[in-house]
Design an enzyme around this catalytic site. Structure first.
Site, PDB file in Angstrom:
ATOM      1  N   ASP A 169       2.371   4.237   1.415  1.00 36.76           N
ATOM      2  CA  ASP A 169       3.155   5.289   2.076  1.00 36.76           C
ATOM      3  C   ASP A 169       2.620   6.669   1.701  1.00 36.76           C
ATOM      4  OD1 ASP A 169       4.002   4.477  -0.423  1.00 36.76           O
ATOM      5  OD2 ASP A 169       6.113   4.895  -0.104  1.00 36.76           O
TER       6      ASP A 169
ATOM      7  N   TYR B 227      -1.995 -11.136   8.433  1.00 35.87           N
ATOM      8  CA  TYR B 227      -2.410 -11.552   9.774  1.00 35.87           C
ATOM      9  C   TYR B 227      -2.805 -13.029   9.825  1.00 35.87           C
ATOM     10  CZ  TYR B 227      -2.469  -6.619  11.138  1.00 35.87           C
ATOM     11  OH  TYR B 227      -2.114  -5.320  11.409  1.00 35.87           O
TER      12      TYR B 227
ATOM     13  N   ASP C  73      -6.586   3.546  11.695  1.00 39.92           N
ATOM     14  CA  ASP C  73      -6.249   4.174  12.976  1.00 39.92           C
ATOM     15  C   ASP C  73      -5.747   5.600  12.753  1.00 39.92           C
ATOM     16  OD1 ASP C  73      -6.983   2.183  14.675  1.00 39.92           O
ATOM     17  OD2 ASP C  73      -4.969   1.670  15.363  1.00 39.92           O
TER      18      ASP C  73
ATOM     19  N   LYS D 173       0.874  -1.589  -2.305  1.00 36.91           N
ATOM     20  CA  LYS D 173       2.313  -1.321  -2.377  1.00 36.91           C
ATOM     21  C   LYS D 173       2.821  -2.073  -3.604  1.00 36.91           C
ATOM     22  CE  LYS D 173       6.082   0.444  -0.605  1.00 36.91           C
ATOM     23  NZ  LYS D 173       6.343   1.896  -0.606  1.00 36.91           N
TER      24      LYS D 173
ATOM     25  N   ASP E 115      -5.412  -1.695   8.749  1.00 32.17           N
ATOM     26  CA  ASP E 115      -5.304  -1.573  10.207  1.00 32.17           C
ATOM     27  C   ASP E 115      -4.642  -0.240  10.554  1.00 32.17           C
ATOM     28  OD1 ASP E 115      -5.138  -2.063  12.896  1.00 32.17           O
ATOM     29  OD2 ASP E 115      -3.861  -3.831  12.753  1.00 32.17           O
TER      30      ASP E 115
END
Ligand code: NAD
Length: 359
Positions: free
Chosen positions: A224, A142, A252, A192, A248
């Protein structure tokens, strides 16, 4: 003791839920013998309308001078099509950066009374869900450079950069290890590392940092798989730590599983200075101004604020117990409504919690 709290109501349902949080702060202060002085500053769409920027300098000054900051939510359709550099979300990212808030703590808790709302199979929900996601907030993709758009070989391309320095990884890992120590002593680091160089460094640094926390059980999971495990068997997790983008998304996901984003608080902390506390939901423009918003996420953010920034565990517990009691008595806002329960609006829900704290 007198607390100086800066309020950033923001947009949409922000002002409504903030009014209930202030009610709760006042009644809690009275019950526990401290005083709260509040100041209010502009952020997001409200700031764009009043000052032409989503993060006025006066807001940064007010926030950094406070003991803690309480935020409602920002954004809404009114500002969806304005120039990218002054979108409401820029205010949110900007205030986190300006206050050095690199750690985002998001508990996803399934309240017993709201088990029916859980999106998981009943047998999975019955095992419980109580996970704290620690998300790195000021680095990663970001904020990474270079970023932008260019035209190459006759077509537009856009790009962002996922970058983490060792020091950034170590400080978020330490926040997560400390949090795990105060909970069930388990930390899962999500990355990852099978694909990304940045994740390989992340894993290396987390393993190195773990040497200082031999009492915490550390595990690693690819993002994942973590996304799948959160719906398959969420009870396996205590604390999860991850970078900005993965955090993020996973936070959620964990939140929505619980059945209502109107219930979940969050904390954003720096190395020193005030922390920022906010509900995880957005400005809910579809129900703004209708007294329909669930104020509990913001009220529970007040509890997190008292606990994490102000070292006031007893008043924090009193707020949480009052919220649980109101749920147990069957009071519900529309988002968590169920058959046989008593439907109330935002204002009434705030008052019900306040009455139980005052008792
Ligand atoms: P949202 O969280 O605002 O709303 C999603 C759905 O959940 C809506 O149906 C809404 O009515 C409901 N909801 C949310 N909070 C609720 C509450 N407290 N009580 C009852 N129902 C609630 O997400 P969205 O619709 O994707 O975004 C709306 C705006 O909020 C956008 O402008 C977005 O950019 C912004 N946003 C802000 C933040 C923030 O300020 N931290 C976070 C997410 C989204």
């Amino acid at each position: 003791m007198s607390l100086n709290i800066c309020l950033l109501p923001g947009d949409g349902i922000g002002p409504e839920i903030m009014a209930q949080a202030v009610k709760i702060m006042d009644v809690t202060a009275k019950a526990f013998g401290f005083t709260v002085a509040t100041s209010e500053a502009l952020l997001g769409g409200a700031a764009i309308d009043a000052a032409g920027t989503p993060l006025p300098e006066a807001t940064v000054a007010a926030c950094t001078a406070a003991d803690a900051v309480l935020l409602g939510a920002v954004g809404g359709p009114k500002w969806d099509n304005i120039e990218k550099s002054i979108r409401p979300e820029r205010g949110l990212l900007g205030i986190r950066k300006a206050m050095g808030l690199f750690a985002n703590l998001r508990p996803a808790t399934l309240f017993d009374e709201l088990r029916h709302a859980c999106l998981l199979r009943a047998d999975i929900a019955a095992q419980g869900l109580d996970v704290l996601i620690v998300r790195e907030l000021t680095g990663g993709i970001y904020f990474g450079e270079p970023k932008g758009e260019e035209t190459k070989d006759g077509e537009r391309r856009a790009f962002n950069t996922m970058v983490y320095a060792e020091s950034e990884i170590e400080r978020i890992a330490r926040v997560a290890f400390e949090a795990a120590r105060k909970r069930r002593g388990k930390l899962c680091s999500v990355d990852k590392a099978n694909v990304l160089d940045v994740s390989q460094l992340w894993r290396e640094v987390v393993i190195r940092t773990a040497k200082d926390y031999p009492d915490v059980e550390l595990s690693h999971m690819y993002v994942d798989n973590a996304a799948m495990q959160l719906v398959r068997a969420p009870h396996q997790f205590d604390v999860m730590v991850t970078g900005n983008l993965f955090g993020d998304i996973l936070s959620d996901e964990a939140a929505v599983i619980t059945g209502s984003i109107g219930m979940l608080p969050s904390a954003s902390l720096g190395s020193s200075g005030p922390g920022l506390y906010e509900p995880i939901h957005g400005s809910a423009p579809d129900i703004a101004g209708q007294d329909k918003a669930n104020p509990l996420a913001t009220i529970l953010s007040v509890a997190m604020m008292l606990r994490h920034s102000l070292d006031m565990a007893a008043p924090a517990e009193a707020i949480e117990a009052a919220a649980r009691a109101v749920l147990k008595e069957g009071w519900r806002t529309g988002d968590i409504m169920q058959e046989g329960a008593k439907l109330v609006g935002c204002e009434k829900m705030g008052s019900l919690v306040a009455e139980r704290i005052a008792k």
